[in-house]
Each structure stands twice: as structure tokens, then as C-alpha cells.
Design an enzyme around this catalytic site. Structure first.
Site, PDB file in Angstrom:
ATOM      1  N   ASP A 182     -20.999  82.241  46.805  1.00  0.00           N
ATOM      2  CA  ASP A 182     -20.745  80.983  46.258  1.00  0.00           C
ATOM      3  C   ASP A 182     -20.251  81.636  44.686  1.00  0.00           C
ATOM      4  OD1 ASP A 182     -21.577  78.145  46.142  1.00  0.00           O
ATOM      5  OD2 ASP A 182     -21.799  78.754  44.185  1.00  0.00           O
ATOM      6  N   TYR A 317     -19.234  74.786  36.720  1.00  0.00           N
ATOM      7  CA  TYR A 317     -17.758  74.213  37.311  1.00  0.00           C
ATOM      8  C   TYR A 317     -16.804  73.769  36.231  1.00  0.00           C
ATOM      9  CZ  TYR A 317     -20.316  74.148  42.000  1.00  0.00           C
ATOM     10  OH  TYR A 317     -21.132  74.593  43.089  1.00  0.00           O
ATOM     11  N   HIS A 374     -23.544  79.154  54.483  1.00  0.00           N
ATOM     12  CA  HIS A 374     -23.220  79.594  53.174  1.00  0.00           C
ATOM     13  C   HIS A 374     -24.319  80.271  52.639  1.00  0.00           C
ATOM     14  CE1 HIS A 374     -21.220  78.885  49.391  1.00  0.00           C
ATOM     15  NE2 HIS A 374     -22.146  78.425  48.973  1.00  0.00           N
TER      16      HIS A 374
END
Length: 409
Positions: A182, A317, A374
């Protein structure tokens, strides 16, 4: 004077626990319809209600807190250029084996240091005397867990990389290796680009590549892509990537454009936090892995009780998209001189063919797994550790890195 390393125990104030339960007791839920339990629409009403009720009435945070505190944790202060001093929390477990390899483990969103717990004993104390052992450092990123929040705009991936590198320096690890998925993928890749004499090798369980190699930039890879057939796993992986880019990327658009708007919900409503994160735990995990309710709630509680609050975590982000973009791009390109290991799991959010990773650096280990998603360190800890042992083992592509640390004996 040597940087101070301070022992740390999680001790969430009782007032914070009480306030969480009060908010859960006052929560309002969506109306029931024929599709409120369909994962196609998002987190199901029945699941969210069940978890919220358990979080309010049955979940024992103090018991989970005590379990987390069985793992050695510390804090240290680092100065980040342009942002001042930050107090960084980290898990730190040294191997009893001499010549162990210092390994920096980097989590992402919606993860935390919690992801390292299952692999920690496997990495530090392998049963096989010939297997490589590791000293493991797993920080909480700034704005996550029990590390400080950042109150100045522009704290981007380069600053996350600088922070984690300085944690390793504070621990007197002048040379080390990294592991990440990630956001840990791009942060550790950028550590290699920014500090190549310190970061000797990197292993990633996520590859952010969404397009096939281009002839102009990678002619040999392009020809292999054009001429060599893909395996069934690779074809399924490309379908998985297409699904994510079409159906699963909405959270990313919101967090990378208007994180503060979403932040109000995450900060004020534990049910909003639950639904927002639980959807990702479900969608990004391979079906054979069965999440237990208290496991999910411990994961969520680390966010709810974090030092900077859960809203801070999504800002990464926005900053990655708007600040230091040129420097961040160095981590997405070819990073020379840092040996690269790649493990790809079929239910990750992006699942490119293994050969595409060769555009990223000198690949010395690669494996496409048939199970897992993930959160590989949490879902399939034995498989991830096996890959690291093979990469850094006596016959592995990074065996020379292991020799460097054994030579210090």
C-alpha cells in the site's frame, strides 16, 4: 548526544473510551431496503450494526490494549526538514540471532503497525538455523496510530520517507532493508531513491503499475509483454485490477481531493469510520481469510484512539497528489542500486503481471501467489515471511545483503 529512544505503552484515556461508547449508543443507521446488505452498494447494514453493537457493549478495548502492549514499543523524536520535530511511535523487536538484518516495515492506509504483529516472531526468531533473522522496526506513520500528527500542509511522500529513514538512523542502523505494501510500497521505494547508500534492498507486496510496458521506455519488457503469453493467474490479476479501477477507487478520489470533508465524518462518527474501513477490509482481502469481529474492532480502535485522530490518516492521499509530486515520481520509476523483491497476491487491489515489476529496479526475487490479498502480512504471514527468507537466504538474490550484516560479527 544520541537520539532518545523512549519505551512506550498504549494507555488510551478512559474518557476517550467512554466517549466512543456514547457515540455508538447514539448512532443512527441507514434505512433498510432490499439492497442494504449487498456488498455491491458498500458495507452491509447488518454487518455494520452487528459490529457497532459489539464495539459498544461487548468489545473489551482494555484486553486488546494489554495484548498490544505485550509487543515492545517505543517513541523517538525526528526532525523533518521544513516541518519541525515529530514524535514517532514504533514497534521494535530485535532478534536474539547475531548478524540479524535490520528491516523497516511500513504500513499504509487503512492499516497500521497492527499489521506487523503476526510476522514479528517469524522474522525475528526463525526455527531454521539457516534462515535469515531480522531486527524489525515497524513505525506508525505520522498522522497514524500513536505517532504525532502534522499540522502544516505539504507533508508528502518524501517527508514520510525522510521520517522513517531518520527513525532507523536514531536506532543506529546506518544500513537496512525495507518491506512495504500500500503506501508502504511507494514510501519504501522513495527511501531507496533518496537514501540508496542506506537502503540496501526492498521487498514489496504491492506494485502500483496499471499499464503494460511501453516500447519507448522499456523495449525489452515491451517485447516480452507483446510476445509472451500470460498465465491464468496473471490474466485473473489483470481482471482484478480492472475491477478495482472501475468499481473500487472512489475512496481514493475523495481522500485525494477533499480529505477534510470526509474527515468530519471519520472524526465525529465511529459508525462512519467503521463502515469506511470495514468495506476495505472485506473488499481487499481474499475470501478464504475470515475476519473475526474483535479483530476488526481492534483494527478500528487504533484509528479511533490515534494521537492525531482518524481524519488525519486520509490526508496522505491529498498531499501525495498535490505536494512534492516530482520527488514522489522517483519512487514510481526505476530505482537502481537497491535490490528489489516482489510478491504479488491475487486479491490485492492492483495485480499486474510479475514481469511488469522489472521496470522498477533490479529484481532479485519475484513470486505470484495463488491466495491472499492486500494485507499480506496479516492475511498470509507465513507466505510473506517465506518470501523474505528466500530473498535474503543463502541462495537468494539478496544473499550478499545478509552477508554484510553477518560480517559485523
Amino acid at each position: 548526544m544520541a537520539p532518545q529512544i523512549t519505551p512506550f505503552k498504549i494507555a488510551v484515556p478512559e474518557e476517550a473510551v467512554r466517549r466512543l461508547k456514547e457515540k455508538l449508543a447514539a448512532a443512527a443507521f441507514t434505512d433498510e431496503t432490499q439492497f442494504t446488505d449487498s456488498w455491491d452498494y458498500g458495507a452491509p447494514l447488518t454487518d455494520v450494526k452487528r459490529l457497532a453493537e459489539r464495539w459498544r457493549d461487548g468489545f473489551d478495548w482494555r484486553a486488546q490494549e494489554a495484548k498490544l502492549n505485550q509487543v515492545p514499543q517505543f517513541t523517538t523524536k525526528v526532525h523533518v526538514d521544513g516541518f519541525g520535530e515529530l514524535n514517532i511511535h514504533f514497534v521494535y523487536k530485535k532478534s536474539t540471532r547475531k548478524g540479524a538484518i535490520p528491516l523497516l516495515f511500513c504500513h499504509g492506509w487503512p492499516g497500521s503497525f497492527y499489521e506487523v504483529l503476526k510476522i514479528l516472531p517469524l522474522l525475528t526468531e526463525p526455527e531454521d538455523p539457516d534462515a535469515p533473522a531480522f531486527d524489525v522496526v515497524a513505525p506508525s506513520l505520522p498522522n497514524f496510530g500513536f505517532s504525532d500528527g502534522v499540522n502544516k500542509k505539504g507533508f508528502s511522500i518524501s517527508q514520510y520517507a525522510e521520517t522513517l529513514h531518520k527513525v532507523m538512523v536514531n536506532l543506529e542502523y546506518d544500513r537496512y532493508v525495507t518491506q512495504g505494501g500500500d503506501w508502504g510500497y511507494i514510501i519504501t521505494r522513495l527511501i531507496g531513491a533518496q537514501y540508496p547508500t542506506h537502503c540496501l534492498a526492498s521487498h514489496v507486496n504491492f506494485v502500483r503499475v496499471t499499464e503494460a510496458p511501453k516500447f519507448k521506455s522499456s523495449p525489452l519488457l515491451y517485447l516480452r509483454h507483446a510476445l509472451a503469453p500470460y498465465t491464468a493467474l496473471e490474466r485473473a490479476g489483470r481482471d482484478r485490477s480492472a475491477w478495482f479501477l472501475n468499481e473500487g477507487v472512489g475512496y481514493n478520489l475523495e481522500q485525494s481531493t477533499r480529505p477534510s470533508t470526509l474527515g468530519f465524518a471519520l472524526a465525529d462518527s465511529p459508525v462512519a469510520l467503521l463502515a469506511w474501513v470495514y468495506e476495505k477490509l472485506h473488499d481487499w482481502t481474499d475470501g478464504p481469510y475470515a475476519w473475526q469481529d474483535d479483530e476488526v474492532l481492534t483494527w478500528l480502535s487504533i484509528y479511533a484512539f490515534s494521537t492525531a485522530g482518524p481524519a488525519a490518516s486520509v490526508r496522505i492521499y491529498y498531499e501525495a497528489k498535490h505536494a512534492g509530486v516530482e520527488r514522489t515520481r522517483r519512487g514510481f520509476g526505476y530505482v537502481p542500486g537497491v535490490k528489489l523483491g516482489v510478491s504479488i497476491f491475487p486479491k490485492d487491489v492492483l495485480v499486474p503481471p510479475l514481469k511488469w515489476a522489472e521496470a522498477l529496479g533490479p529484481v532479485v526475487f519475484s513470486r505470484m501467489h495463488d491466495r491472499g490479498g492486500h494485507f499480506a502480512a496479516h492475511e498470509r504471514p507465513e507466505a510473506l515471511v517465506a518470501d523474505l527468507r528466500e530473498m535474503f537466504g543463502k541462495k537468494g538474490g539478496a544473499s550478499d545483503v545478509s552477508k554484510i550484516f553477518r560480517a559485523k560479527l
